[in-house]
Write a protein that holds these residues in place. Structure first.
Motif, mmCIF file in Angstrom:
data_model
loop_
_atom_site.group_PDB
_atom_site.id
_atom_site.type_symbol
_atom_site.label_atom_id
_atom_site.label_comp_id
_atom_site.label_asym_id
_atom_site.label_seq_id
_atom_site.Cartn_x
_atom_site.Cartn_y
_atom_site.Cartn_z
ATOM 1 N N GLU A 252 -4.713 38.185 -34.315
ATOM 2 C CA GLU A 252 -4.478 36.934 -35.037
ATOM 3 C C GLU A 252 -3.488 36.098 -34.232
ATOM 4 O O GLU A 252 -2.586 36.639 -33.582
ATOM 5 N N LEU A 273 -4.962 32.738 -38.659
ATOM 6 C CA LEU A 273 -6.141 32.406 -37.850
ATOM 7 C C LEU A 273 -6.534 33.622 -37.023
ATOM 8 O O LEU A 273 -5.796 34.008 -36.117
ATOM 9 N N ASN A 275 -8.181 35.765 -34.134
ATOM 10 C CA ASN A 275 -8.387 35.412 -32.731
ATOM 11 C C ASN A 275 -8.621 36.700 -31.945
ATOM 12 O O ASN A 275 -7.720 37.509 -31.830
ATOM 13 N N ALA A 294 -9.151 27.625 -30.700
ATOM 14 C CA ALA A 294 -9.134 29.094 -30.732
ATOM 15 C C ALA A 294 -10.533 29.626 -30.989
ATOM 16 O O ALA A 294 -11.412 28.906 -31.467
ATOM 17 N N ASN A 295 -10.719 30.903 -30.650
ATOM 18 C CA ASN A 295 -11.960 31.607 -30.981
ATOM 19 C C ASN A 295 -11.701 32.397 -32.260
ATOM 20 O O ASN A 295 -11.037 33.421 -32.216
ATOM 21 N N PRO A 296 -12.206 31.945 -33.394
ATOM 22 C CA PRO A 296 -11.831 32.601 -34.651
ATOM 23 C C PRO A 296 -12.649 33.837 -35.011
ATOM 24 O O PRO A 296 -12.261 34.575 -35.901
ATOM 25 N N ASP A 297 -13.804 34.037 -34.340
ATOM 26 C CA ASP A 297 -14.650 35.159 -34.742
ATOM 27 C C ASP A 297 -14.157 36.463 -34.135
ATOM 28 O O ASP A 297 -13.971 36.552 -32.917
ATOM 29 N N GLU A 298 -13.971 37.450 -34.988
ATOM 30 C CA GLU A 298 -13.534 38.745 -34.483
ATOM 31 C C GLU A 298 -14.670 39.376 -33.690
ATOM 32 O O GLU A 298 -15.829 39.265 -34.056
ATOM 33 N N THR A 305 -13.482 26.773 -31.784
ATOM 34 C CA THR A 305 -13.308 25.766 -32.844
ATOM 35 C C THR A 305 -11.936 25.114 -32.723
ATOM 36 O O THR A 305 -10.964 25.748 -32.303
ATOM 37 N N PHE A 307 -8.863 23.591 -34.801
ATOM 38 C CA PHE A 307 -8.235 23.651 -36.122
ATOM 39 C C PHE A 307 -7.085 22.650 -36.145
ATOM 40 O O PHE A 307 -6.465 22.397 -35.120
ATOM 41 N N TRP A 316 -4.239 25.872 -41.860
ATOM 42 C CA TRP A 316 -5.132 25.463 -40.777
ATOM 43 C C TRP A 316 -6.520 25.183 -41.312
ATOM 44 O O TRP A 316 -7.074 25.971 -42.065
ATOM 45 N N PRO A 318 -10.472 24.021 -40.121
ATOM 46 C CA PRO A 318 -11.355 23.756 -38.977
ATOM 47 C C PRO A 318 -11.819 22.299 -39.012
ATOM 48 O O PRO A 318 -12.271 21.812 -40.051
#
Lengths: 378, 205
Positions: A252, A273, A275, A294-298, A305, A307, A316, A318
């Motif tokens: 995160e 968020l 990351n 940031a890249n939010p998908d685990e 995306t 933010f 935050w 998107p």
């Protein structure tokens, strides 16, 4: 003072001519992009900076006095290969010039008198009409054996000053890397949000004098595995630091902040968020809010995306999906989608510029007006 | 730039000293040391990418004053058979370097430890303390220790090294390792001596 005088004398004598042709060329990656590029002042404008090498990564960019942008990144056969050089391209507001090698392994080896095995992240700084390129290099081992170098170029990328080595660590001067834009102190010194990678990963603030020598180093006390800081300076003396968390623990984005020019730091905390151990970037908006890429998908870097939050602690929201895992025509054969290492900056005309690595094969540039980031996912 | 020249000369000294020492070790004579020195000197004037210092500089970085002191001592002992540093002064130098290293290296590797390295950037206290120590050593007749400290202060004052940190002028990681070795050897020898004298006392009684 004596050092400064000697440096000025030496740099004058060591001017090195590197002729680079700046042929204007653009390679539109899709009809939509090509159409967007024909507009004079588009609200959003995404374009690939053409790359003549198979692998590119870690873009950095600066705005010159005449409003043109200069972007730099490392590229070669693959990350860590011996042919990796620092490439550059110039954006005149419409098109990106044909990229040229700005700094090679040999440039730094000859300038510093040291063997260089590979080059890594560049960070560009504009000083008057000069471009100061700070480049990570490795002589032995992996990235944990990194050191920092500074190459001074004029606006046409001719070498005009002494190429020097920055000393940030007493232990063989190894393990110090940079990736984020520095901020400037009142006296002119630059403070680089740097990080250390030998044995432990942790952030450090490197204060660098105008002659490229480190005059102070502050370690930011953080928990394990927080590194690759990105700094914002909302007001004089205040520093806010975004931190990337390593893969082994809950990934995160974290923040830490200082109210005394970075002398003391508050404990780093999560900002809600996710990351996946990926690079982050941030920029302050005109209304005082903060924009973060940031890249939010685990589990991957397939979604980049933007933010926005009124302050670093959030909330935050998107506001713009830059690239998602939804594969486009030219991505069908790519095994693993990666949109990474964002570099956010705001130019003097108020536009936001985002540079990022597109599947390790292209550097992409997104230009977007602040009004387009008012809210609501797009 | 002067710091680059100082750095290159330091690494030339490293090449000739080590080769002179190896020459003496191999041939067990001063002539062997001179041959080693000559080979080192020739290697040092080769084009940059063929010279040893091109590689040693990339691995070791700039050499500190303590490395210079150790290397001059090694060269003098190998070529002329003359020790410039007495055992007592060697122990004092090593003790200062080892204590200094234990102060600055842990935090540089991320250990939860105060960052004493930062003091070396611009600390009047640190500089004054070492200046006073240098004069104390002069008055106590430990001239090599004093010379080391004074040269480190000079190097720092005139920015003779790439680093602007006083600790880097004083000692570096290779000289810290050598100093640790000297202290360790002395500790082992001393404990052996103590054990031997205890055994002798027991035998006598």
């Amino acid at each position: 003072m004596l050092c400064l005088v000697l440096w000025v004398v030496a740099s004058g004598g060591a001017a090195y001519q590197l002729n680079l042709r700046r042929a204007a060329a653009v390679i539109p990656d899709s009809p939509a992009v090509a159409a967007a590029m024909t507009s004079r002042q588009p609200l959003t404008h995404k374009v690939s900076v053409p790359s003549p090498v198979p692998s590119v990564h870690a873009a950095t960019a600066i705005e010159m006095g005449d409003g043109t942008l200069q972007a730099f990144w490392f590229g070669g056969a693959r990350e860590g290969a011996k042919d990796v050089s620092i490439w550059g391209s110039i954006y005149d507001g419409k098109t990106w010039s044909k990229p040229a090698i700005v700094v090679s392994r040999d440039t730094i080896a000859q300038g510093t008198g040291r063997y260089i095995r590979k080059l890594g992240n560049p960070v560009a700084v504009r000083v008057g009409e000069e471009v100061h390129l700070y480049v990570v290099s490795v002589s032995v081992g992996g990235w944990s054996g990194s050191a920092l170098n500074r190459v001074v170029l004029d606006r046409d990328w001719n070498r005009v000053g002494r190429t020097g080595r920055l000393v940030g660590n007493p232990l063989l001067n190894l393990g110090t890397l940079i990736r984020a834009a520095p901020y400037q102190l009142e006296g002119g010194d630059l403070v680089f949000p740097a990080y250390h990678e030998m044995m432990e990963k942790f952030p450090q603030m490197l204060r660098v004098r105008s002659d490229g020598r480190v005059v102070d180093r502050i370690s930011v006390p953080v928990d394990e595995d927080l590194f690759q800081p990105w700094a914002l300076v909302p007001e004089a003396g205040a520093v806010e630091l975004f931190l990337r968390r390593g893969a082994d623990v809950a990934p995160e984005v974290h923040v830490s902040d200082s109210r005394d020019h970075g002398e003391t730091w508050n404990e780093a905390r999560e900002i809600g968020l996710p990351n996946p151990n990926a690079g982050i970037s941030a920029v302050g908006m005109d209304d005082g809010s903060v924009l973060l890429a940031a890249n939010p998908d685990e589990g991957g870097r397939g979604n980049l995306t933007l933010f926005r939050a009124p302050e670093i602690t959030g909330p935050w929201k998107p506001v713009y999906k830059v690239d998602t895992e939804k594969r486009e025509d030219d991505e069908k054969d790519i095994e693993q989608i990666e949109y990474s290492y964002p570099w956010l900056m705001k130019t003097s005309d108020g536009l936001i510029h985002l540079f990022y690595t597109w599947n390790r094969t292209q550097i992409r540039h997104l230009q977007i007006s602040q009004q387009n980031l008012e809210g609501g996912e797009q | 730039m002067i710091s680059q020249v100082v750095s290159e000369v330091g690494h030339i000294l490293l090449t000739v000293s080590v080769l002179a020492w190896l020459g003496r070790l191999l041939f067990r004579s001063n002539r062997g040391a001179v041959i080693g020195f000559a080979i080192g000197a020739v290697l040092s004037v080769l084009p940059m990418e063929y010279s040893p210092q091109f590689y040693t500089r990339s691995v070791l970085g700039d050499l500190s004053v303590l490395s210079w002191v150790f290397l001059v001592h090694l060269l003098s002992r190998s070529v002329y058979g003359v020790s410039l540093i007495s055992q007592g002064q060697g122990r004092v130098i090593s003790l200062i370097a080892v204590v200094g290293g234990l102060l600055i290296y842990p935090a540089s590797l991320g250990a939860p430890w105060p960052d004493f390295y930062r003091l070396g950037f611009d600390s009047a206290f640190l500089i004054s303390a070492f200046a006073v120590a240098a004069f104390v050593f002069i008055f106590r007749g430990r001239f090599v220790v004093a010379l080391w400290l004074l040269l480190a202060l000079t190097g720092y004052g005139f920015c003779l090294l790439e680093s602007l940190n006083f600790w880097d002028c004083l000692f570096d990681y290779p000289s810290f390792v050598v100093a640790s070795g000297i202290l360790l050897r002395w500790c082992i020898a001393r404990s052996r001596r103590n054990r031997k004298s205890e055994t002798e006392l027991k035998t006598e009684s």
